[in-house]
Design a protein around this motif. Structure first.
Motif, PDB file in Angstrom:
ATOM      1  N   LEU A  28      -4.291  -7.790  -2.817  1.00  0.00           N
ATOM      2  CA  LEU A  28      -3.786  -6.534  -3.404  1.00  0.00           C
ATOM      3  C   LEU A  28      -3.373  -6.740  -4.852  1.00  0.00           C
TER       4      LEU A  28
ATOM      5  N   HIS B 193       2.413   1.579  -3.541  1.00  0.00           N
ATOM      6  CA  HIS B 193       1.417   1.844  -4.572  1.00  0.00           C
ATOM      7  C   HIS B 193       0.895   3.280  -4.488  1.00  0.00           C
ATOM      8  N   ARG B 194       0.664   3.762  -3.283  1.00  0.00           N
ATOM      9  CA  ARG B 194       0.176   5.142  -3.118  1.00  0.00           C
ATOM     10  C   ARG B 194       1.200   6.129  -3.685  1.00  0.00           C
TER      11      ARG B 194
ATOM     12  N   GLU C  82      -4.452  -6.143  -7.728  1.00  0.00           N
ATOM     13  CA  GLU C  82      -4.564  -5.069  -8.725  1.00  0.00           C
ATOM     14  C   GLU C  82      -3.453  -4.038  -8.605  1.00  0.00           C
ATOM     15  N   LYS C  83      -2.717  -4.068  -7.513  1.00  0.00           N
ATOM     16  CA  LYS C  83      -1.638  -3.080  -7.309  1.00  0.00           C
ATOM     17  C   LYS C  83      -0.289  -3.587  -7.811  1.00  0.00           C
TER      18      LYS C  83
ATOM     19  N   ASN D  23       0.830  -1.217   0.000  1.00  0.00           N
ATOM     20  CA  ASN D  23       0.000   0.000   0.000  1.00  0.00           C
ATOM     21  C   ASN D  23       0.862   1.264   0.000  1.00  0.00           C
TER      22      ASN D  23
ATOM     23  N   CYS E 196       3.258   5.513  -6.126  1.00  0.00           N
ATOM     24  CA  CYS E 196       3.198   5.398  -7.596  1.00  0.00           C
ATOM     25  C   CYS E 196       2.028   6.207  -8.146  1.00  0.00           C
ATOM     26  N   VAL E 197       0.872   6.108  -7.502  1.00  0.00           N
ATOM     27  CA  VAL E 197      -0.315   6.849  -7.946  1.00  0.00           C
ATOM     28  C   VAL E 197      -0.052   8.351  -7.861  1.00  0.00           C
TER      29      VAL E 197
ATOM     30  N   SER F 175       4.794   1.345 -11.934  1.00  0.00           N
ATOM     31  CA  SER F 175       4.081   0.138 -11.532  1.00  0.00           C
ATOM     32  C   SER F 175       5.028  -0.764 -10.743  1.00  0.00           C
TER      33      SER F 175
END
Ligand code: HPA
Ligand code: ZN
Length: 345
Positions: A166, A127-128, A168-169, A124, A130-131, A142
């Protein structure tokens, strides 16, 4: 694209300005000593090194295992989701400064679950970052989760199980850590499962290990790219296979020197790989430990090997083509690459 020649003294500028993708970097290897001390401080930990300089001085390695031992010490300061976010944000800001448009970032959960963390804290946080980097820098980032090959198949299956909520991340699955003695075949079943689950697949092979490990990464694990792969040079049939099937190698020149895979950059086989028609790319691996980020890898390697502007274009085009971006996104990347070369004076 056919590229106009560029004078050697102008090449570094072109290499830095050129849009590129980074496909081989371990996020924990981007932890600079300053950030290690900052995270240790906020997590109430003391390190075995008194200060930043003494830690940096310890970055001298004879081989991959020497490096992995120190690298592991650095990872112990990562305790919270915010720590993983901050580490990734720092890397993506730095990559953006090097004109990286697209980054596929390696991480592993096994190191951190071994320190008592939940895998979701790792994924998490990464990924946050990266977003957010998409909005802040326009960089597409990614995540590729690597299994640690010195651990067992059963532990790899457990690591996979833990991240499935998770799913999809995470875009892909890789294989990292101590290579020799841990051939790809050890992970045949867990890679087969990852393939069924729709993950893209890569593996480190032929960094220190023999060409046989590259064959089995391709034929047993069925990976789409080979990380490092420089030992392929000793196997002409393998060289032909890599070239004919356009299987990309994510080469990391400064890493190879720091880990004594080659004596010196002038001995590196990247130029020979390109001459053989292999889709090689240039990457930083563990930039905080190996003496530089992606542009430093480009400029030092080009200076040492006397590579050309045409080869610069090829390396960047290879990085976009070998990425896991959609075809329409790849086309946009290649247009930006061509635009850079057309306008460079
Ligand atoms: N090879 C294998 N494992 C790694 C590396 C590497 O270069 N960097 C971080 N983990
Ligand atoms: Zn690596």
């Amino acid at each position: 694209m056919k590229v106009k020649p560029v004078a050697p003294d102008r090449l570094p500028e072109l290499l830095r300005a050129m849009p590129k993708a980074e496909l081989h970097m371990h996020i924990e290897g981007s932890l600079e000593p300053e950030l290690i001390f900052q995270l240790a401080g906020r997590n109430g930990m003391t390190l075995d090194y008194p200060d930043v300089e003494s830690l940096r001085r310890a970055y001298v390695f004879n081989n991959l295992q020497d490096f992995l031992d120190i690298y592991h010490t650095g990872t112990t300061v990562l305790r919270t989701e915010q720590d993983f976010y901050d580490m990734t944000h720092a890397y993506l800001a730095r990559a953006h400064a090097d004109n990286v448009l697209h980054a596929e970032i390696f991480f592993d959960t096994q190191t951190h679950t071994g320190h008592g963390l939940d895998a979701s804290v790792v994924v998490n946080g990464l990924h946050r970052a990266c977003v957010d980097a998409q909005a802040a820098f326009g960089i597409n980032a990614s995540l590729i989760m690597c299994f640690l090959r010195h651990l067992s198949e059963r532990e790899a299956f457990e690591a996979l199980e833990q991240v499935l909520p998770l799913r999809e991340k995470i875009v892909g699955i890789g294989l990292a850590s101590s290579e020799v003695g841990h051939p790809p075949e050890k992970f045949a079943r867990v890679f087969a499962r990852c393939r069924e689950l729709g993950f893209r697949l890569v593996a480190h092979a032929g960094e220190e290990g023999p060409p046989a490990y590259i064959w089995s990464a391709l034929d047993v694990l069925k990976v789409e790219r080979i990380d490092h792969g420089v030992q392929a040079i000793h196997d002409p049939a393998l060289m032909r296979r890599l070239a004919d099937a356009r299987i990309a190698l994510t080469v990391c020149p400064l890493s190879n020197i720091k880990l004594c895979v080659f004596d010196d950059l002038s001995q590196h086989n990247l130029g020979r790989m390109l001459d053989a028609g292999i889709a090689a790319t240039i990457n930083s691996d563990d930039p905080a430990y190996f003496g530089g980020y992606i542009n430093e890898n480009f400029t030092q390697t080009f200076a040492a090997l006397g590579l050309s502007a045409q080869q610069a274009w090829q390396l960047s085009a290879n990085s976009f083509n070998a990425s896991f971006a959609d075809d329409s996104v790849k086309r946009r990347y290649l247009e930006r690459l061509n635009g850079c070369f057309e306008t460079f004076r």
